[in-house]
Write an enzyme that holds these catalytic residues in place. Structure first.
Site, short mmCIF file in Angstrom:
data_model
loop_
_atom_site.label_atom_id
_atom_site.label_comp_id
_atom_site.label_asym_id
_atom_site.label_seq_id
_atom_site.Cartn_x
_atom_site.Cartn_y
_atom_site.Cartn_z
N SER A 28 12.86 79.73 48.17
CA SER A 28 11.44 79.82 47.83
C SER A 28 11.23 80.43 46.45
O SER A 28 10.10 80.59 46.01
CB SER A 28 10.70 80.64 48.89
OG SER A 28 11.32 81.89 49.05
N ASN A 115 10.81 90.27 56.50
CA ASN A 115 9.63 89.80 57.23
C ASN A 115 8.40 90.67 56.98
O ASN A 115 7.30 90.16 56.71
CB ASN A 115 9.93 89.72 58.73
CG ASN A 115 11.00 88.68 59.03
OD1 ASN A 115 11.37 87.90 58.15
ND2 ASN A 115 11.50 88.67 60.25
N THR A 160 -35.54 65.47 48.45
CA THR A 160 -34.85 65.37 49.73
C THR A 160 -34.40 63.91 49.79
O THR A 160 -35.10 63.03 49.26
CB THR A 160 -35.77 65.70 50.93
OG1 THR A 160 -36.85 64.77 50.94
CG2 THR A 160 -36.33 67.12 50.85
N HIS A 161 -33.26 63.66 50.37
CA HIS A 161 -32.67 62.31 50.36
C HIS A 161 -32.47 61.80 48.92
O HIS A 161 -32.44 60.59 48.69
CB HIS A 161 -33.52 61.30 51.13
CG HIS A 161 -34.00 61.79 52.46
ND1 HIS A 161 -33.33 61.51 53.63
CD2 HIS A 161 -35.06 62.55 52.79
CE1 HIS A 161 -33.96 62.09 54.65
NE2 HIS A 161 -35.02 62.74 54.17
N SER A 282 -15.19 59.32 25.11
CA SER A 282 -14.42 58.20 25.63
C SER A 282 -13.61 57.61 24.49
O SER A 282 -14.06 57.56 23.35
CB SER A 282 -15.38 57.16 26.20
OG SER A 282 -14.78 55.88 26.15
N ASN A 290 -18.86 62.71 28.49
CA ASN A 290 -18.60 62.76 29.93
C ASN A 290 -18.50 64.19 30.46
O ASN A 290 -17.88 65.05 29.82
CB ASN A 290 -17.29 62.02 30.24
CG ASN A 290 -17.39 60.54 29.90
OD1 ASN A 290 -18.45 59.94 30.06
ND2 ASN A 290 -16.29 59.97 29.43
N GLU A 295 -16.92 67.18 36.94
CA GLU A 295 -16.25 66.26 37.87
C GLU A 295 -14.99 66.90 38.46
O GLU A 295 -14.72 66.77 39.66
CB GLU A 295 -15.88 64.96 37.15
CG GLU A 295 -17.11 64.16 36.71
CD GLU A 295 -16.73 63.10 35.68
OE1 GLU A 295 -16.08 62.12 36.07
OE2 GLU A 295 -17.07 63.26 34.49
N TYR A 322 8.24 86.09 63.38
CA TYR A 322 8.41 85.31 62.16
C TYR A 322 9.21 84.03 62.41
O TYR A 322 10.18 84.02 63.16
CB TYR A 322 9.12 86.17 61.10
CG TYR A 322 9.38 85.41 59.80
CD1 TYR A 322 8.41 85.36 58.81
CD2 TYR A 322 10.58 84.73 59.58
CE1 TYR A 322 8.62 84.66 57.64
CE2 TYR A 322 10.80 84.02 58.41
CZ TYR A 322 9.82 83.99 57.44
OH TYR A 322 10.03 83.29 56.28
N GLN A 327 7.11 80.37 55.39
CA GLN A 327 7.36 80.34 53.95
C GLN A 327 6.47 79.29 53.26
O GLN A 327 6.24 79.36 52.06
CB GLN A 327 8.84 80.05 53.70
CG GLN A 327 9.25 80.00 52.26
CD GLN A 327 10.76 80.06 52.12
OE1 GLN A 327 11.36 81.11 52.27
NE2 GLN A 327 11.38 78.93 51.85
N LYS A 330 2.80 79.90 50.97
CA LYS A 330 2.52 80.36 49.61
C LYS A 330 2.05 79.28 48.63
O LYS A 330 1.03 79.46 47.96
CB LYS A 330 3.76 81.08 49.07
CG LYS A 330 3.91 82.48 49.69
CD LYS A 330 5.15 83.17 49.26
CE LYS A 330 6.28 83.15 50.26
NZ LYS A 330 5.98 83.24 51.67
N1 ARG Z 1 11.08 83.75 51.67
C1 ARG Z 1 10.67 84.14 52.97
C2 ARG Z 1 9.21 83.74 53.21
O1 ARG Z 1 8.55 83.48 52.30
C3 ARG Z 1 10.80 85.62 53.14
C4 ARG Z 1 11.00 86.07 54.53
C5 ARG Z 1 12.34 85.62 55.01
N2 ARG Z 1 12.66 86.16 56.27
C6 ARG Z 1 13.70 85.71 56.98
N3 ARG Z 1 13.89 86.25 58.10
N4 ARG Z 1 14.44 84.73 56.55
O2 ARG Z 1 8.76 83.68 54.32
#
Ligand code: ARG
Length: 469
Positions: A28, A115, A160-161, A282, A290, A295, A322, A327, A330
């Protein structure tokens, strides 16, 4: 790509390194390096607490903290070398700490796990974004309220509408968004309140046998206190979901304002002009200007609401505690909150720069028999007709104007008397759009005096908050 026999952070019982594809799906670091600041902040608090509780020596804690500070400098200056073989930000930082300070680095991970570490880092990151987004929402509110004060008496058609309904003022229309954004800020503030408990010390899932002080780490990281259940601490991401839900609603509001800007700026409407700073030309049609920023802001809600759905599906049905699925929390959250921040900044610039075209708005406000309700109200007020009868008579007034191809403002008293002899000269007054808006003084109504008061109240409040912040 790692050719190490095994991961040096957890590879004790492994003899072979992970398959290339395993490393690719597992790592990650490509995205969670964005948590480095929060990760280091959490580790410093943890090290300090470990020493205070007598779990590691003060000497080791000092070296750990100094090392982490050096690493933070390396991260900030872009010198930190991230390794995919080390999977994630947590192990990259810890491994670098070992390079920098040697053996004491190995004591940092006492009484914690990745974790609770990632749960803490991610909360801190989301909390930072919530604070920034709140300020950004306030800036957009202020831009809208200032424009609204200027145009408290600028008459435009209310729809309205998307059909002309009753005249309103441009200021009133803009203030509607100030109210929406206030609720958006309220939702984000609520999310922040619930988020603000510290999971650090929950360790892998069960807590720890070491005499840690979770209140101390919570305090050091500006949390209101520690989370109450170790399993819950490491296994929920509802704080991110709640933030994304609030952001989705806010982005939906933004998309409506963006859409209105797109409509208003067309030559057909011509209600506003946008600045060069927030429009594009354009490559083939030289006359074009534009509203791309509007947009794109309108479109961002797709990514933001998509992120909410995406994370909701990741979390659905996961057993405690967990799982690596988490993961996946994120990237979507990063992207969604980045996109939201960008859209807010673009919309704020556009609103600050946009120039209303009061004459065009005024002319449009008088079209489409928009003061018909005012005639009906006059009949009720002055002649004491039941509203339904007044509505019917007014329909005939509209038909008369329509038949002649004129607007209601073009009718004379003689015209009105052909519909009902009880019409008087003062009935003509209500036909003007200015009088129409001025009469709507009910709480929350569009009367310029209301709008001015609301806009000024908000400006005062927002400027004070901005000054304090
Ligand atoms: N990179 C992991 C995540 O974002 C961190 C936690 C990993 N924990 C584990 N038990 N492998 O969730």
């Amino acid at each position: 790509m790692s050719k190490d026999p095994a991961n040096k952070m957890w590879g004790g019982r492994f003899t072979a390194s992970p398959a290339e594809i395993m490393e690719e799906i597992n790592a990650s670091i490509g995205f969670d390096k964005r948590l480095a600041t929060q990760d280091i902040r959490g580790s410093k608090a943890h090290a300090e607490m470990l020493a205070a509780a007598g779990i590691i020596t003060k000497e080791d804690s000092k070296r750990i903290i100094a090392g982490l500070e050096q690493i933070l400098g390396e991260v900030d200056s872009g010198k930190m070398a991230w390794s995919r073989a080390l999977e994630d930000v947590h192990m990259n930082v810890e491994s670098r700490l070992k390079d920098v300070i040697g053996a004491p680095a190995g004591r940092l991970h006492t009484a914690r796990s990745r974790n609770d570490q990632v749960a803490t880092d991610f909360r801190l990151w989301v909390r930072d974004r919530l604070d920034e987004l709140d300020a950004a929402l306030a800036r957009l509110q202020l831009a809208l309220a200032r424009k609204a004060e200027t145009h408290a008496g600028t008459v435009m058609p209310g729809f309205t509408h998307l059909q002309p309904a009753q005249p309103v003022t441009f200021g009133h229309h803009l203030m509607a968004y100030v109210e929406m954004l206030a609720r958006d800020r309220g939702r984000m503030g609520d999310a922040r309140k619930r988020l603000n408990e510290c999971p650090l010390g929950a360790a892998a899932l069960a807590g720890t046998s070491f005499p840690i002080d979770r209140h101390a780490t919570a305090k050091a990281l500006d949390f209101d206190g520690p989370t109450a259940n170790s399993l819950d601490s490491v296994s929920d991401r509802d704080f991110a979901l709640e933030t994304l839900a609030a952001a989705s609603i806010a982005a939906m509001h933004l998309s409506r304002l963006a859409e209105e800007i797109v409509i208003w700026v067309t030559p057909q409407f011509g209600f506003i002009k946008l600045s060069d700073r927030f429009t594009t030309g354009s490559s083939i049609m030289p006359q074009k200007r534009n509203p791309d920023a509007a947009e794109l802001s309108r479109a961002k809600v797709g990514r933001i609401a998509g992120a909410f759905q995406s994370l909701l599906m990741v979390m659905k049905g996961l057993p405690l505690a967990y799982s690596k699925d988490m993961q996946e929390d994120k990237e979507v959250t990063f992207d969604a909150l980045d996109s939201f921040g960008l859209a807010l900044a673009a919309m704020t610039g556009m609103v600050e720069d946009m120039e209303a075209q009061p004459e065009t708005m005024r002319a449009a406000a008088g079209r489409g028999y928009s003061t018909a309700t005012d005639i009906a109200d006059w009949l009720v007020r002055e002649l004491k007709l039941p509203f339904r009868d007044a509505h019917h008579l007014t329909g005939r007034v509209v038909a008369l104007a329509e038949g002649r191809g004129i607007e209601l403002e073009g009718l004379t008293l003689a015209d009105l008397k052909t519909i009902d002899p009880r019409f008087r000269a003062d009935a003509l007054d209500v036909l003007s759009v200015e009088n129409s808006v001025a009469s709507r003084k009910s709480h929350g109504g569009t009367a310029p005096q209301n709008v001015r008061k609301m806009a000024r109240g908000w400006i005062r409040k927002l400027e004070k908050a901005a000054g304090a912040g």
